[in-house]
Structures are given as C-alpha cells and as structure tokens.
Design a protein around this motif. Structure first.
Motif, PDB file in Angstrom:
ATOM      1  N   PHE A 195      41.248  46.759  32.494  1.00  0.00           N
ATOM      2  CA  PHE A 195      39.898  46.320  32.622  1.00  0.00           C
ATOM      3  C   PHE A 195      39.349  45.522  31.217  1.00  0.00           C
ATOM      4  CE2 PHE A 195      37.134  48.384  35.895  1.00  0.00           C
ATOM      5  CZ  PHE A 195      38.111  48.476  36.715  1.00  0.00           C
ATOM      6  N   SER A 196      38.423  44.692  31.638  1.00  0.00           N
ATOM      7  CA  SER A 196      37.947  43.739  30.786  1.00  0.00           C
ATOM      8  C   SER A 196      36.270  44.339  30.808  1.00  0.00           C
ATOM      9  CB  SER A 196      38.091  42.548  30.716  1.00  0.00           C
ATOM     10  OG  SER A 196      37.500  42.109  31.658  1.00  0.00           O
ATOM     11  N   MET A 197      35.350  43.722  29.933  1.00  0.00           N
ATOM     12  CA  MET A 197      34.012  44.226  30.091  1.00  0.00           C
ATOM     13  C   MET A 197      33.562  43.392  31.394  1.00  0.00           C
ATOM     14  SD  MET A 197      31.876  45.547  28.633  1.00  0.00           S
ATOM     15  CE  MET A 197      30.013  45.789  29.524  1.00  0.00           C
ATOM     16  N   VAL A 198      34.053  42.273  31.923  1.00  0.00           N
ATOM     17  CA  VAL A 198      33.807  41.558  33.176  1.00  0.00           C
ATOM     18  C   VAL A 198      34.108  42.548  34.264  1.00  0.00           C
ATOM     19  CG1 VAL A 198      33.991  39.587  34.642  1.00  0.00           C
ATOM     20  CG2 VAL A 198      34.004  39.488  31.995  1.00  0.00           C
ATOM     21  N   LEU A 201      38.164  38.159  37.019  1.00  0.00           N
ATOM     22  CA  LEU A 201      38.626  39.414  36.721  1.00  0.00           C
ATOM     23  C   LEU A 201      40.069  39.577  36.106  1.00  0.00           C
ATOM     24  CD1 LEU A 201      36.966  41.721  39.282  1.00  0.00           C
ATOM     25  CD2 LEU A 201      35.732  40.914  37.320  1.00  0.00           C
ATOM     26  N   ARG A 202      40.043  40.572  35.061  1.00  0.00           N
ATOM     27  CA  ARG A 202      41.424  40.680  34.626  1.00  0.00           C
ATOM     28  C   ARG A 202      41.937  41.854  35.476  1.00  0.00           C
ATOM     29  NH1 ARG A 202      41.700  42.671  28.825  1.00  0.00           N
ATOM     30  NH2 ARG A 202      41.109  40.448  28.315  1.00  0.00           N
ATOM     31  N   THR A 203      43.299  41.599  35.876  1.00  0.00           N
ATOM     32  CA  THR A 203      43.939  42.671  36.815  1.00  0.00           C
ATOM     33  C   THR A 203      45.502  42.739  36.400  1.00  0.00           C
ATOM     34  OG1 THR A 203      44.351  43.282  39.101  1.00  0.00           O
ATOM     35  CG2 THR A 203      44.594  40.969  38.533  1.00  0.00           C
ATOM     36  N   ASN A 204      46.089  43.708  36.889  1.00  0.00           N
ATOM     37  CA  ASN A 204      47.725  43.815  36.895  1.00  0.00           C
ATOM     38  C   ASN A 204      47.927  44.525  38.279  1.00  0.00           C
ATOM     39  OD1 ASN A 204      46.877  46.595  37.055  1.00  0.00           O
ATOM     40  ND2 ASN A 204      47.462  46.972  34.601  1.00  0.00           N
ATOM     41  N   PRO A 205      49.279  44.747  38.619  1.00  0.00           N
ATOM     42  CA  PRO A 205      49.368  44.906  40.150  1.00  0.00           C
ATOM     43  C   PRO A 205      49.032  46.632  40.452  1.00  0.00           C
ATOM     44  CG  PRO A 205      51.542  44.311  39.022  1.00  0.00           C
ATOM     45  CD  PRO A 205      50.487  44.198  37.823  1.00  0.00           C
ATOM     46  N   ALA A 206      48.639  47.201  39.570  1.00  0.00           N
ATOM     47  CA  ALA A 206      48.038  48.479  39.836  1.00  0.00           C
ATOM     48  C   ALA A 206      46.584  48.510  40.357  1.00  0.00           C
ATOM     49  CB  ALA A 206      48.332  49.662  38.807  1.00  0.00           C
ATOM     50  N   PHE A 207      45.760  47.641  39.558  1.00  0.00           N
ATOM     51  CA  PHE A 207      44.560  47.421  39.734  1.00  0.00           C
ATOM     52  C   PHE A 207      44.154  46.581  41.025  1.00  0.00           C
ATOM     53  CE2 PHE A 207      40.298  45.403  39.031  1.00  0.00           C
ATOM     54  CZ  PHE A 207      39.667  46.134  39.240  1.00  0.00           C
ATOM     55  N   SER A 208      45.211  45.617  41.084  1.00  0.00           N
ATOM     56  CA  SER A 208      44.997  44.805  42.277  1.00  0.00           C
ATOM     57  C   SER A 208      45.291  45.877  43.571  1.00  0.00           C
ATOM     58  CB  SER A 208      46.176  43.844  42.458  1.00  0.00           C
ATOM     59  OG  SER A 208      45.850  42.855  41.410  1.00  0.00           O
ATOM     60  N   LEU A 209      46.119  46.738  43.688  1.00  0.00           N
ATOM     61  CA  LEU A 209      46.507  47.610  44.786  1.00  0.00           C
ATOM     62  C   LEU A 209      45.354  48.502  45.044  1.00  0.00           C
ATOM     63  CD1 LEU A 209      50.319  48.505  44.662  1.00  0.00           C
ATOM     64  CD2 LEU A 209      49.197  47.128  46.389  1.00  0.00           C
ATOM     65  N   ASP A 245      50.247  44.465  29.279  1.00  0.00           N
ATOM     66  CA  ASP A 245      51.087  43.677  29.430  1.00  0.00           C
ATOM     67  C   ASP A 245      51.349  42.540  30.545  1.00  0.00           C
ATOM     68  OD1 ASP A 245      51.776  44.334  26.637  1.00  0.00           O
ATOM     69  OD2 ASP A 245      53.157  45.690  27.260  1.00  0.00           O
ATOM     70  N   GLY A 246      51.043  43.472  31.671  1.00  0.00           N
ATOM     71  CA  GLY A 246      51.193  42.743  32.933  1.00  0.00           C
ATOM     72  C   GLY A 246      49.891  42.092  33.461  1.00  0.00           C
ATOM     73  N   ALA A 247      48.896  42.155  32.665  1.00  0.00           N
ATOM     74  CA  ALA A 247      47.622  41.590  32.988  1.00  0.00           C
ATOM     75  C   ALA A 247      47.329  39.988  33.215  1.00  0.00           C
ATOM     76  CB  ALA A 247      46.403  42.359  32.341  1.00  0.00           C
ATOM     77  N   GLU A 248      46.703  39.707  34.071  1.00  0.00           N
ATOM     78  CA  GLU A 248      46.237  38.192  34.424  1.00  0.00           C
ATOM     79  C   GLU A 248      44.943  37.916  34.656  1.00  0.00           C
ATOM     80  OE1 GLU A 248      48.994  35.617  36.507  1.00  0.00           O
ATOM     81  OE2 GLU A 248      50.908  36.778  35.762  1.00  0.00           O
ATOM     82  N   TRP A 249      44.216  36.910  34.594  1.00  0.00           N
ATOM     83  CA  TRP A 249      42.976  36.830  35.062  1.00  0.00           C
ATOM     84  C   TRP A 249      42.999  36.161  36.676  1.00  0.00           C
ATOM     85  CZ3 TRP A 249      38.625  38.342  32.700  1.00  0.00           C
ATOM     86  CH2 TRP A 249      38.906  38.734  31.240  1.00  0.00           C
ATOM     87  N   VAL A 250      42.581  36.911  37.511  1.00  0.00           N
ATOM     88  CA  VAL A 250      42.361  36.336  38.855  1.00  0.00           C
ATOM     89  C   VAL A 250      40.877  36.571  39.309  1.00  0.00           C
ATOM     90  CG1 VAL A 250      42.951  37.134  41.355  1.00  0.00           C
ATOM     91  CG2 VAL A 250      44.792  37.599  39.359  1.00  0.00           C
TER      92      VAL A 250
END
Length: 156
Positions: A113-116, A54-62, A46-51
């Motif tokens: 996560f996405s395939m990319v 890559l697709r990310t959310n705050p947890a994956f960004s940290l 729900d909080g994911a965006e493309w950056v």
C-alpha cells in the motif's frame, strides 16, 4: 436500539449505481493488476507495480478482484443483499484503510500500500458505506411504518 434506515429511498438507484461503479473499479483494477504483476513476488514491496494509479502486487490484486466481484454482484442482484454487503464493505474498507495507513512504512505492508491506495480505499469505503444508508428495500407498508417511526415525537 437498531438503526432506522429509510426504506425504498427515492435516491436508491443512484446509490446502487455508485456502488456498481465502485465494484467495477475494484474488479477492473484487480484483473489488470493481476495480469501486470503475475510472476512477481506474491506479497510485499518487491513485486509491487503501479496499476491504474495504485500500487499493487499479486496478493492485493486478487483481494481487489474478489472485493469487486462481491460488491458488483450484490448491487446487480439488489434487494436487501446490496444493503448488507454495502454496509459490510464500507466497514471493511475503512478498517483496511486505517490498518494499511498504520502499517505502510513497515515490513508488515504485505499488500504494498501507498498513501494513494489508502485514500482510494477510504473513498470506496465511504461510497459503499453511504450507499448502505439509503439502499434498503421493503414493502410500501414497511416504508410507511419506518417513516412514521422516524418522524414521530420521542418520549422519555
């Protein structure tokens, strides 16, 4: 029997440079991703965006930011610290890529996560893992002893 990694390999600076670039990418992605997703849901899709592709959310960004700091810092320090960190990073990134691939279409995809993302994770794991094979540092006598051991005939 322990693996016999070359010591003072002549391409060691190139491999360290590749790991610095990989660590820098993880660090920049983590910072930009956290800035763009701050205020979103911490985990999940729900909080994911493309950056940066890559697709990310705050947890994956940290998580990416922390991994980037560790890989970049170890390779800037150098010595055998870089060897061990690159070895561990290669293994961890490969395992994370496989786990993310398995969990991508499920509710357990907490890092969005996405395939990319999986492909980039495998590439970064390959870079750091391969670099760990050639970035060991030692004295000239240790390098000579390792070279002699690697090229001596095997006995049964």
């Amino acid at each position: 029997m322990a693996a016999h990694f070359p010591i003072n390999h002549h391409l060691r600076p190139l491999y360290r440079l590749l790991c610095v670039v990989a660590g820098l990418y993880m660090l920049v992605f983590g910072v930009v991703g956290f800035v763009q997703t701050s205020g979103n849901q911490f985990t999940g899709m729900d909080g994911a965006e493309w950056v940066l592709g890559l697709r990310t959310n705050p947890a994956f960004s940290l998580l990416s930011l922390a991994a980037g700091v560790v890989v970049l810092g170890a390779n800037l320090v150098g010595r055998n610290l870089a060897h061990y960190v690159n070895q561990l990073a290669g293994i961890v990134l490969t395992v994370v890529g496989m786990a993310s691939l398995a969990l991508m279409q499920t509710e357990a995809n907490i890092f969005a996560f996405s395939m990319v993302n999986v492909i980039v994770t495998f590439i970064l794991g390959g870079i750091t893992g391969t670099a760990s094979l050639y970035d060991r540092v030692g004295s000239a006598s240790a390098a000579d002893a390792e070279e002699h051991l690697r090229h001596s005939p095997r006995t049964a």
